[in-house]
Design a protein around this motif. Structure first.
Motif, PDB file in Angstrom:
ATOM      1  N   PHE A 109      46.149  70.197 -15.246  1.00 51.65           N
ATOM      2  CA  PHE A 109      46.251  68.840 -14.719  1.00 51.65           C
ATOM      3  C   PHE A 109      45.016  68.470 -13.920  1.00 51.65           C
ATOM      4  O   PHE A 109      44.415  67.435 -14.120  1.00 51.65           O
ATOM      5  N   ALA A 110      44.703  69.303 -12.975  1.00 47.95           N
ATOM      6  CA  ALA A 110      43.510  69.206 -12.143  1.00 47.95           C
ATOM      7  C   ALA A 110      43.122  70.660 -11.909  1.00 47.95           C
ATOM      8  O   ALA A 110      43.985  71.535 -12.005  1.00 47.95           O
ATOM      9  N   PRO A 111      41.878  70.959 -11.608  1.00 48.85           N
ATOM     10  CA  PRO A 111      41.463  72.362 -11.567  1.00 48.85           C
ATOM     11  C   PRO A 111      42.410  73.357 -10.885  1.00 48.85           C
ATOM     12  O   PRO A 111      42.593  74.425 -11.427  1.00 48.85           O
ATOM     13  N   PRO A 112      43.109  73.063  -9.775  1.00 52.06           N
ATOM     14  CA  PRO A 112      43.984  74.120  -9.253  1.00 52.06           C
ATOM     15  C   PRO A 112      45.390  74.134  -9.854  1.00 52.06           C
ATOM     16  O   PRO A 112      46.152  75.059  -9.636  1.00 52.06           O
ATOM     17  N   PHE A 113      45.778  73.117 -10.639  1.00 51.78           N
ATOM     18  CA  PHE A 113      47.145  73.008 -11.144  1.00 51.78           C
ATOM     19  C   PHE A 113      47.179  73.150 -12.663  1.00 51.78           C
ATOM     20  O   PHE A 113      46.434  72.466 -13.364  1.00 51.78           O
ATOM     21  N   GLN A 114      48.060  74.007 -13.141  1.00 51.33           N
ATOM     22  CA  GLN A 114      48.234  74.116 -14.588  1.00 51.33           C
ATOM     23  C   GLN A 114      49.698  74.379 -14.922  1.00 51.33           C
ATOM     24  O   GLN A 114      50.450  74.928 -14.114  1.00 51.33           O
ATOM     25  N   ALA A 115      50.094  73.970 -16.123  1.00 50.22           N
ATOM     26  CA  ALA A 115      51.460  74.167 -16.599  1.00 50.22           C
ATOM     27  C   ALA A 115      51.407  74.849 -17.959  1.00 50.22           C
ATOM     28  O   ALA A 115      50.418  74.738 -18.688  1.00 50.22           O
TER      29      ALA A 115
ATOM     30  N   PRO B 259      70.998  90.628 -32.885  1.00 48.34           N
ATOM     31  CA  PRO B 259      70.745  89.249 -33.329  1.00 48.34           C
ATOM     32  C   PRO B 259      69.302  88.818 -33.053  1.00 48.34           C
ATOM     33  O   PRO B 259      68.589  89.423 -32.261  1.00 48.34           O
ATOM     34  N   LEU B 260      68.916  87.753 -33.715  1.00 44.63           N
ATOM     35  CA  LEU B 260      67.617  87.130 -33.512  1.00 44.63           C
ATOM     36  C   LEU B 260      67.465  86.759 -32.038  1.00 44.63           C
ATOM     37  O   LEU B 260      68.398  86.230 -31.431  1.00 44.63           O
ATOM     38  N   LEU B 261      66.321  87.057 -31.452  1.00 40.89           N
ATOM     39  CA  LEU B 261      66.068  86.733 -30.043  1.00 40.89           C
ATOM     40  C   LEU B 261      65.160  85.514 -29.973  1.00 40.89           C
ATOM     41  O   LEU B 261      64.107  85.484 -30.614  1.00 40.89           O
ATOM     42  N   LYS B 262      65.565  84.524 -29.168  1.00 39.24           N
ATOM     43  CA  LYS B 262      64.772  83.308 -28.977  1.00 39.24           C
ATOM     44  C   LYS B 262      64.646  83.067 -27.479  1.00 39.24           C
ATOM     45  O   LYS B 262      65.650  83.072 -26.770  1.00 39.24           O
ATOM     46  N   THR B 263      63.425  82.838 -27.009  1.00 36.84           N
ATOM     47  CA  THR B 263      63.178  82.688 -25.577  1.00 36.84           C
ATOM     48  C   THR B 263      62.278  81.486 -25.319  1.00 36.84           C
ATOM     49  O   THR B 263      61.329  81.241 -26.070  1.00 36.84           O
ATOM     50  N   LEU B 264      62.564  80.776 -24.234  1.00 35.81           N
ATOM     51  CA  LEU B 264      61.733  79.680 -23.769  1.00 35.81           C
ATOM     52  C   LEU B 264      61.262  80.016 -22.359  1.00 35.81           C
ATOM     53  O   LEU B 264      62.056  80.459 -21.524  1.00 35.81           O
ATOM     54  N   ASN B 265      59.973  79.803 -22.086  1.00 36.29           N
ATOM     55  CA  ASN B 265      59.413  80.063 -20.773  1.00 36.29           C
ATOM     56  C   ASN B 265      58.589  78.848 -20.364  1.00 36.29           C
ATOM     57  O   ASN B 265      57.734  78.390 -21.133  1.00 36.29           O
ATOM     58  N   ALA B 266      58.843  78.322 -19.161  1.00 32.60           N
ATOM     59  CA  ALA B 266      58.059  77.221 -18.609  1.00 32.60           C
ATOM     60  C   ALA B 266      57.512  77.669 -17.260  1.00 32.60           C
ATOM     61  O   ALA B 266      58.207  78.346 -16.498  1.00 32.60           O
ATOM     62  N   ASN B 267      56.273  77.282 -16.978  1.00 32.35           N
ATOM     63  CA  ASN B 267      55.585  77.802 -15.806  1.00 32.35           C
ATOM     64  C   ASN B 267      54.710  76.706 -15.211  1.00 32.35           C
ATOM     65  O   ASN B 267      54.011  76.005 -15.937  1.00 32.35           O
ATOM     66  N   PHE B 268      54.746  76.586 -13.891  1.00 34.36           N
ATOM     67  CA  PHE B 268      53.811  75.716 -13.169  1.00 34.36           C
ATOM     68  C   PHE B 268      53.039  76.592 -12.202  1.00 34.36           C
ATOM     69  O   PHE B 268      53.635  77.339 -11.425  1.00 34.36           O
ATOM     70  N   SER B 269      51.718  76.517 -12.262  1.00 38.12           N
ATOM     71  CA  SER B 269      50.870  77.400 -11.445  1.00 38.12           C
ATOM     72  C   SER B 269      49.934  76.585 -10.553  1.00 38.12           C
ATOM     73  O   SER B 269      49.445  75.523 -10.944  1.00 38.12           O
ATOM     74  N   PHE B 270      49.699  77.138  -9.367  1.00 36.53           N
ATOM     75  CA  PHE B 270      48.704  76.612  -8.442  1.00 36.53           C
ATOM     76  C   PHE B 270      47.717  77.741  -8.170  1.00 36.53           C
ATOM     77  O   PHE B 270      48.102  78.801  -7.660  1.00 36.53           O
ATOM     78  N   LEU B 271      46.481  77.530  -8.550  1.00 36.51           N
ATOM     79  CA  LEU B 271      45.437  78.535  -8.335  1.00 36.51           C
ATOM     80  C   LEU B 271      44.855  78.296  -6.955  1.00 36.51           C
ATOM     81  O   LEU B 271      43.929  77.512  -6.765  1.00 36.51           O
TER      82      LEU B 271
END
Length: 148
Positions: free
Chosen positions: A84-90, A105-117
């Motif tokens: 988004f801006a240099p210190p913020f990423q998703a 069974p088949l494994l399905k995974t969703l991962n969402a992440n918000f990071s501040f450097l």
């Protein structure tokens, strides 16, 4: 592509009925593809992998071969990272695994992440991980990572 051989290397395994065996992965093959696309501050990338193993079971007491089986599995993921801006990423990631064991069974995974450097070696993250096969199996975590 990767090929390997492991005859003579025993891995102790226990059957569902409690019997003990030694297993050897006498031949293995791995192959896959990777792709990545940058669109400004967005990076979309993914991997697909196919694996094949030739497994042999042995009686641990006598060393007699009991059985031979060929197993395969497939795994893949696609991920999008956005700055988004240099210190913020998703980041958002979807992954799928078809294990070699047909009873799993088949494994399905969703991962969402918000990071501040926060600094060159300090990263603060808020992360959500969900098993898409079992909606009650999820985690929400705050993570601090530092490298020294």
């Amino acid at each position: 592509r990767y090929t390997g051989r492991g005859p003579g290397i025993d891995f102790p395994v226990t059957s569902p009925t409690g019997e003990s065996f030694n297993q050897q992965d006498t031949a293995s093959q791995r192959g896959g593809v990777y792709g990545s696309l940058y669109l400004g501050d967005l990076n979309v990338f993914g991997v697909a992998l196919h694996g094949k193993d030739r497994l042999r079971l042995f009686d641990p007491a006598t060393g007699t071969q009991i059985s031979t089986s060929n197993t395969t599995y497939d795994s893949w993921f696609v991920q999008a990272d956005y700055v988004f801006a240099p210190p913020f990423q998703a980041s958002v990631r979807y992954e799928q695994l078809r294990p070699a064991d047909p009873s799993v069974p088949l494994l399905k995974t969703l991962n969402a992440n918000f990071s501040f450097l926060a600094y060159a070696n300090i990263k603060l993250m808020l992360e959500y991980n969900r098993d898409l096969q079992n909606s009650s199996n999820y985690t929400v975590a705050g993570v601090l990572r530092a490298a020294f």
